[in-house]
Design a protein around this motif. Structure first.
Motif, PDB file in Angstrom:
ATOM      1  N   TYR A   1      -0.326  54.908 -18.503  1.00  0.00           N
ATOM      2  CA  TYR A   1      -1.113  53.821 -17.925  1.00  0.00           C
ATOM      3  C   TYR A   1      -2.355  54.378 -17.234  1.00  0.00           C
ATOM      4  CZ  TYR A   1      -2.439  49.880 -14.974  1.00  0.00           C
ATOM      5  OH  TYR A   1      -3.136  48.879 -14.357  1.00  0.00           O
ATOM      6  N   ASN A   2      -2.178  55.437 -16.465  1.00  0.00           N
ATOM      7  CA  ASN A   2      -3.287  56.019 -15.709  1.00  0.00           C
ATOM      8  C   ASN A   2      -4.348  56.647 -16.607  1.00  0.00           C
ATOM      9  OD1 ASN A   2      -2.325  55.238 -13.207  1.00  0.00           O
ATOM     10  ND2 ASN A   2      -1.218  57.137 -12.861  1.00  0.00           N
ATOM     11  N   LYS A   3      -3.991  56.990 -17.830  1.00  0.00           N
ATOM     12  CA  LYS A   3      -4.975  57.545 -18.766  1.00  0.00           C
ATOM     13  C   LYS A   3      -5.986  56.500 -19.213  1.00  0.00           C
ATOM     14  CE  LYS A   3      -2.113  61.160 -20.803  1.00  0.00           C
ATOM     15  NZ  LYS A   3      -1.425  61.598 -22.046  1.00  0.00           N
ATOM     16  N   VAL A   4      -5.571  55.242 -19.305  1.00  0.00           N
ATOM     17  CA  VAL A   4      -6.437  54.202 -19.861  1.00  0.00           C
ATOM     18  C   VAL A   4      -6.849  53.121 -18.860  1.00  0.00           C
ATOM     19  CG1 VAL A   4      -5.612  54.501 -22.217  1.00  0.00           C
ATOM     20  CG2 VAL A   4      -4.444  52.904 -20.710  1.00  0.00           C
ATOM     21  N   ASN A   5      -6.320  53.142 -17.657  1.00  0.00           N
ATOM     22  CA  ASN A   5      -6.616  52.112 -16.660  1.00  0.00           C
ATOM     23  C   ASN A   5      -6.952  52.763 -15.322  1.00  0.00           C
ATOM     24  OD1 ASN A   5      -5.863  49.616 -18.180  1.00  0.00           O
ATOM     25  ND2 ASN A   5      -3.908  50.669 -18.290  1.00  0.00           N
TER      26      ASN A   5
ATOM     27  N   LEU B   1       3.607  46.587  -9.882  1.00  0.00           N
ATOM     28  CA  LEU B   1       4.774  46.546 -10.761  1.00  0.00           C
ATOM     29  C   LEU B   1       4.551  45.593 -11.926  1.00  0.00           C
ATOM     30  CD1 LEU B   1       7.706  46.622  -8.166  1.00  0.00           C
ATOM     31  CD2 LEU B   1       6.633  48.530  -9.373  1.00  0.00           C
ATOM     32  N   SER B   2       3.831  44.508 -11.684  1.00  0.00           N
ATOM     33  CA  SER B   2       3.503  43.579 -12.769  1.00  0.00           C
ATOM     34  C   SER B   2       2.565  44.225 -13.782  1.00  0.00           C
ATOM     35  CB  SER B   2       2.850  42.311 -12.211  1.00  0.00           C
ATOM     36  OG  SER B   2       3.742  41.648 -11.358  1.00  0.00           O
ATOM     37  N   ARG B   3       1.626  45.006 -13.306  1.00  0.00           N
ATOM     38  CA  ARG B   3       0.707  45.713 -14.205  1.00  0.00           C
ATOM     39  C   ARG B   3       1.464  46.698 -15.093  1.00  0.00           C
ATOM     40  NH1 ARG B   3      -4.829  45.405 -12.867  1.00  0.00           N
ATOM     41  NH2 ARG B   3      -5.179  44.326 -10.907  1.00  0.00           N
ATOM     42  N   ILE B   4       2.394  47.437 -14.498  1.00  0.00           N
ATOM     43  CA  ILE B   4       3.189  48.402 -15.264  1.00  0.00           C
ATOM     44  C   ILE B   4       4.053  47.672 -16.290  1.00  0.00           C
ATOM     45  CG2 ILE B   4       5.068  50.089 -15.104  1.00  0.00           C
ATOM     46  CD1 ILE B   4       2.383  51.195 -14.233  1.00  0.00           C
ATOM     47  N   ALA B   5       4.669  46.556 -15.892  1.00  0.00           N
ATOM     48  CA  ALA B   5       5.521  45.797 -16.810  1.00  0.00           C
ATOM     49  C   ALA B   5       4.705  45.244 -17.981  1.00  0.00           C
ATOM     50  CB  ALA B   5       6.221  44.663 -16.062  1.00  0.00           C
ATOM     51  N   ALA B   6       3.510  44.737 -17.695  1.00  0.00           N
ATOM     52  CA  ALA B   6       2.653  44.223 -18.773  1.00  0.00           C
ATOM     53  C   ALA B   6       2.251  45.353 -19.716  1.00  0.00           C
ATOM     54  CB  ALA B   6       1.413  43.559 -18.182  1.00  0.00           C
ATOM     55  N   PHE B   7       1.972  46.526 -19.170  1.00  0.00           N
ATOM     56  CA  PHE B   7       1.615  47.680 -19.990  1.00  0.00           C
ATOM     57  C   PHE B   7       2.778  48.087 -20.885  1.00  0.00           C
ATOM     58  CE2 PHE B   7       1.185  52.305 -20.574  1.00  0.00           C
ATOM     59  CZ  PHE B   7      -0.052  52.345 -21.195  1.00  0.00           C
ATOM     60  N   ILE B   8       3.985  48.082 -20.340  1.00  0.00           N
ATOM     61  CA  ILE B   8       5.179  48.423 -21.131  1.00  0.00           C
ATOM     62  C   ILE B   8       5.316  47.466 -22.312  1.00  0.00           C
ATOM     63  CG2 ILE B   8       7.716  48.420 -21.095  1.00  0.00           C
ATOM     64  CD1 ILE B   8       7.514  49.517 -18.218  1.00  0.00           C
ATOM     65  N   CYS B   9       5.042  46.190 -22.085  1.00  0.00           N
ATOM     66  CA  CYS B   9       5.170  45.182 -23.140  1.00  0.00           C
ATOM     67  C   CYS B   9       3.984  45.180 -24.093  1.00  0.00           C
ATOM     68  CB  CYS B   9       5.322  43.795 -22.512  1.00  0.00           C
ATOM     69  SG  CYS B   9       6.850  43.591 -21.591  1.00  0.00           S
ATOM     70  N   GLY B  10       2.928  45.906 -23.751  1.00  0.00           N
ATOM     71  CA  GLY B  10       1.749  45.937 -24.607  1.00  0.00           C
ATOM     72  C   GLY B  10       0.873  44.716 -24.452  1.00  0.00           C
ATOM     73  N   TYR B  11       0.965  44.043 -23.313  1.00  0.00           N
ATOM     74  CA  TYR B  11       0.183  42.839 -23.066  1.00  0.00           C
ATOM     75  C   TYR B  11      -1.117  43.196 -22.360  1.00  0.00           C
ATOM     76  CZ  TYR B  11       4.550  40.276 -23.868  1.00  0.00           C
ATOM     77  OH  TYR B  11       5.694  39.766 -24.407  1.00  0.00           O
ATOM     78  N   SER B  12      -2.148  42.372 -22.593  1.00  0.00           N
ATOM     79  CA  SER B  12      -3.376  42.513 -21.817  1.00  0.00           C
ATOM     80  C   SER B  12      -3.196  41.685 -20.544  1.00  0.00           C
ATOM     81  CB  SER B  12      -4.583  42.047 -22.614  1.00  0.00           C
ATOM     82  OG  SER B  12      -4.429  40.700 -22.969  1.00  0.00           O
ATOM     83  N   LEU B  13      -3.836  42.121 -19.507  1.00  0.00           N
ATOM     84  CA  LEU B  13      -3.644  41.490 -18.207  1.00  0.00           C
ATOM     85  C   LEU B  13      -4.918  40.791 -17.790  1.00  0.00           C
ATOM     86  CD1 LEU B  13      -1.448  41.424 -15.964  1.00  0.00           C
ATOM     87  CD2 LEU B  13      -2.699  43.289 -14.892  1.00  0.00           C
ATOM     88  N   MET B  14      -4.782  39.553 -17.318  1.00  0.00           N
ATOM     89  CA  MET B  14      -5.903  38.797 -16.782  1.00  0.00           C
ATOM     90  C   MET B  14      -5.557  38.450 -15.336  1.00  0.00           C
ATOM     91  SD  MET B  14      -6.751  36.353 -20.037  1.00  0.00           S
ATOM     92  CE  MET B  14      -7.635  35.221 -19.029  1.00  0.00           C
ATOM     93  N   GLU B  15      -6.555  38.586 -14.472  1.00  0.00           N
ATOM     94  CA  GLU B  15      -6.324  38.342 -13.060  1.00  0.00           C
ATOM     95  C   GLU B  15      -7.199  37.192 -12.598  1.00  0.00           C
ATOM     96  OE1 GLU B  15      -6.658  40.787  -8.840  1.00  0.00           O
ATOM     97  OE2 GLU B  15      -6.841  41.839 -10.744  1.00  0.00           O
TER      98      GLU B  15
END
Length: 91
Positions: A26-30, A72-86
């Motif tokens: 996650y830290n490599k790309v975000n 934790l929500s960001r990590i969970a979305a990353f695990i699922c391969g979802y894009s995140l909108m805030e």
């Protein structure tokens, strides 16, 4: 992550190892998150992943500010391969 798989993890030690690897990816790309996963954090990530993986799955995370809900929500979305909108609320 390539081919994220929801799999049974039998111990918190192995789950900690998996989450550390996910956090590194996650830290490599975000934006860098500096997290130490405690037992409760690992359980919450697992719950969030399980919820959002379901079609139409959604959760309302309640807690005091700074308790890690967003991270934790960001990590969970990353695990699922979802894009995140805030959504940002301003006056």
């Amino acid at each position: 992550m390539e081919n994220p798989v929801y799999d049974q993890i039998t111990s918190l030690v192995s789950m900690s190892s998996v989450l550390d690897n996910v956090l590194r990816e996650y830290n490599k790309v975000n934006t860098t998150l500096d997290l130490d996963f405690l037992e409760d954090d690992m359980k919450h990530v697992a719950r969030i992943v399980r919820i959002i993986r379901n079609e139409g799955g959604h959760a309302l995370l309640v807690g005091v500010g700074g308790s890690g809900k967003q991270s934790l929500s960001r990590i969970a979305a990353f695990i699922c391969g979802y894009s995140l909108m805030e959504i940002v609320i301003s006056s």
